[in-house]
Design an enzyme around this catalytic site. Sequence first.
Site: not given
Length: 558
Positions: A131, A206, A230
Amino acid sequence: MSATWQDLAANKKQRQHAAIPKDWLITPPNNAQLDVTGIPITSGLLTPFELEITGTDDVDHLLKKLATGEWSSVDVTHAYYKRAIVAQQVANCLTEIFVERALARAAECDNYLKTQGKPMGALHGLPVSLKDQICLKGLETTMGYVSWIGDYAERDASLVIILYDAGAVPFVRTNVPQTLMWGETCNSIFGRTVNPHNRNLTCGGSSGGEGALICMKGSPLGVGSDIGGSIRVPSAFNGIYGLRPSSCRIPYEGALNSMLGQDSTPSALGPMSVSLSGVKVFMKAIIDLKPWTKDPLAIRKAWDEDSYKLKEHGGGKDLCVAIIWDNGLILPHPPIRRALEETKVALEAKGMKVIDWPGFDYEQLCAVLVDVWAAGSADDYAAVTAKTGEPVLSTMALEGEPVGEWLAPPKKGISAYALWQLQKKKSELRKAHLDLWESTRSLTGTGRPVDAIISPVVPYAATPHGKNLDLCYTAVWNALDCPACVFPVSTVNPIVDVKQPRDKFLGKSDELIYKSYDPSVYENSPIGLQLIGRTQEDEAVIGMTEIVDAALKEYRAN
């Protein structure tokens, strides 16, 4: 004249595109093609061998091929990189692309195996996606902020160092929403990441880039983060596995984040994968390398094999699982209700006891967590964006569509004393929830409290863009610091998952979510659930999720 934030964003996007090998570009599908999961196979870009590699549904299988040298890390990394670039062209899921660097690392792994006669570590030669908040030395980490373009990491995050020690090959970084504090994925640099199953729907957030990439099998194993769902939301929305571990089990040091310094309810890094074996091998590999020697906040707790084998849960026999059918705030849409019902049937068919989870004041718990975030989040966002003047995004809705707020914290912060009162209230609620869990001993018939809870991740399947409006089904477990693992169950079937008439609602949010459901809009949207355990029971959560996942697979086969 200094560059505008728009100029900086455009330049960064251009540099990203230039990093793609020209012979890996494909003819993009027509906009009317919503399901693009099959594009890597039909594009003609990947060879049959590369499709075999990337078509693997079991990370353990990949690791065995790599450890024996039957498949080289260079070949495996090359194959996944090509598939990741295809995923980028149809779902817009990547940020940093560094092909030569990753292949050079893969060659190091191959050379080590050849010269030393043994794999480099538990993740030997395995491509791992990250990420875009996990710093890699020499690369920009923008985290969706134009203001961070041009900031190159001077060192690797602690987790990256451990991944290298384990033999892994970091090979791409994935898209996020600006600030990370969204359940969808869009920012002013890289744009919007879409759901590969249906591009009219969100991939979640996210860690949405990770979810979409792994859904496309452009990565076998990735790392996301979770402060309110997330990891779990994009895992559920994309039909993959994902674990939100207990706080501080996986080292966070050296990674960027919003609200750094907010440690009342810290974000947790965790694995997302095509298989539960990927979730387990990641957790064990990282923990076995003693992350507490690199991150002062990492808990000094070795991998607990007895916990994984469910020693405190009857050895995995006669498990009693509780289901949260709804959280008292929002009733789940029909597909989620069906997933819960199918899971109950599958578990009971294997001899497990399934009970209803007693009610709890999850509304207050969720509200406390949101207020903790809001205590300083507006100041945090403003401080970052002031450098370039880029706007702080206020919606994930498509341009020109009505704004759908997911989280709108107050613009004014609160005092330290007021924050302490929130933290005190959260502690009181955690104690009340612990007492509730212990009280279930009288309901299970096993002599133990409930072994695990199964719950919706959100009250719906992957939604249209800008419509992921709820976070309470996930965020409460962050507030309680309970590990939770997402597993796929099914996909939305408009013929089966028909809308049921209702004239009574739990509140305005419940009514809004009910009215948003149109089976045809959600068609083909993945459905996932989460299995929740107690704090620091990460190994047991993985072990129990394996049992539930196997039961569901057997149920579907019949």
